[in-house]
Design an enzyme around this catalytic site. Structure first.
Site, PDB file in Angstrom:
ATOM      1  N   ASP A   1       6.052   3.677  -7.528  1.00  0.00           N
ATOM      2  CA  ASP A   1       7.681   3.397  -7.807  1.00  0.00           C
ATOM      3  C   ASP A   1       7.910   2.948  -9.563  1.00  0.00           C
ATOM      4  O   ASP A   1       8.832   2.627  -9.731  1.00  0.00           O
ATOM      5  CB  ASP A   1       8.106   2.372  -6.711  1.00  0.00           C
ATOM      6  CG  ASP A   1       7.291   0.943  -7.265  1.00  0.00           C
ATOM      7  OD1 ASP A   1       6.053   0.810  -7.484  1.00  0.00           O
ATOM      8  OD2 ASP A   1       7.951  -0.039  -7.252  1.00  0.00           O
TER       9      ASP A   1
ATOM     10  N   ASP B   1       2.754  -2.259  -4.188  1.00  0.00           N
ATOM     11  CA  ASP B   1       4.195  -3.057  -3.976  1.00  0.00           C
ATOM     12  C   ASP B   1       5.232  -2.051  -4.478  1.00  0.00           C
ATOM     13  O   ASP B   1       5.215  -1.286  -5.522  1.00  0.00           O
ATOM     14  CB  ASP B   1       3.941  -4.001  -5.140  1.00  0.00           C
ATOM     15  CG  ASP B   1       2.946  -5.116  -4.634  1.00  0.00           C
ATOM     16  OD1 ASP B   1       3.521  -5.945  -3.786  1.00  0.00           O
ATOM     17  OD2 ASP B   1       1.883  -5.289  -5.082  1.00  0.00           O
TER      18      ASP B   1
ATOM     19  N   ASP C   1       0.428   3.780  -4.636  1.00  0.00           N
ATOM     20  CA  ASP C   1       0.725   2.356  -4.988  1.00  0.00           C
ATOM     21  C   ASP C   1       1.034   1.512  -3.833  1.00  0.00           C
ATOM     22  O   ASP C   1       1.468   2.198  -2.881  1.00  0.00           O
ATOM     23  CB  ASP C   1       1.892   2.350  -6.295  1.00  0.00           C
ATOM     24  CG  ASP C   1       2.451   1.157  -6.427  1.00  0.00           C
ATOM     25  OD1 ASP C   1       1.621   0.154  -6.893  1.00  0.00           O
ATOM     26  OD2 ASP C   1       3.571   0.881  -6.236  1.00  0.00           O
TER      27      ASP C   1
HETATM   28 MG   LIG Z   1       4.554  -0.594  -7.315  1.00  0.00          MG
END
Ligand SMILES: [Mg+2]
Length: 211
Positions: free
Chosen positions: A161, A11, A9
């Site tokens: 995240d 961000d 991922d």
């Molecule tokens: Mg993320």
């Protein structure tokens, strides 16, 4: 042995954009009709799943694609300000040195991610970058990437995240490493039963070599 493919991922996982995203979200709150996030509320939101956050925010579902487009536009103006997560450069470099193939699947735009990687001299590490237009669309993109690149599901690992990263990876039947240095709290991530939960980028190598 088949080469493992580690899909990241962007961000909150590679780029430290969480604070900027909160600021942008707050600035757009009135226009899009959802609540602003105070520091206290941010602590609460980190404990919720991505779906619970949307419910809590009060945003209407049909507005989300428009919001996402606007957020990506605002991020574009700030891309030169963002820093890589401390330690991620070293971890990515080591993974590449060990022969793993690295890629990115993101809800951010391809342009933003490419620009960030170039500015931070990380672009040479990645074999592919794919972006999606919806926030819960990562399963489809993962499946498309696996098919196009002829990668077996058992050789792919996703690193993210947020709880929606875990959800998307499980639906695509690939292993998932949840990281606690981004948006969601360790508790919220643990509840979604990721295959691994790590707190520092340097843990990536160990965990991946045991996958
Ligand atoms: Mg993320």
């Amino acid at each position: 042995m088949t080469q493992k493919v580690i899909i990241f991922d962007f961000d909150g996982t590679i780029a430290d954009t969480v604070d900027a995203l909160v600021t942008i979200a707050n600035r757009l709150a009135v226009e899009f009709g959802y609540i602003q996030i105070t520091p206290n509320e941010l602590a609460l939101l980190r404990n919720l799943t991505s779906r619970e956050i949307i419910k809590y925010s009060g945003i209407s579902l049909f507005k989300i694609p428009f919001l996402l487009k606007k957020v990506k536009g605002e991020l574009k103006n700030k891309i030169h300000e963002f820093q890589p997560i401390p330690g991620i450069r070293e971890a990515l470099t080591e993974l590449q040195n060990q022969g793993y193939r690295l890629g990115i699947i993101t809800s951010n735009s391809q342009d933003n991610v490419t620009e960030f990687l170039k500015l931070n001299e990380l672009d040479y590490l990645f074999d592919f970058i794919y972006s999606g237009v919806t926030i819960f669309g990562k399963t489809t993109i993962i499946n498309n990437v696996l098919r196009q690149k002829q990668i077996k599901a058992q050789s792919a690992i996703y690193v993210g995240d947020e709880t929606r990263d875990i959800e998307a990876s499980k639906k695509a039947n690939i292993k998932v490493i949840a990281v606690t240095w981004g948006f969601n709290s360790a508790e919220a991530l643990a509840k979604q039963n990721p295959d691994f939960l790590i707190h520092q980028p340097r843990e990536l190598l160990d965990v991946i070599s045991n996958c």
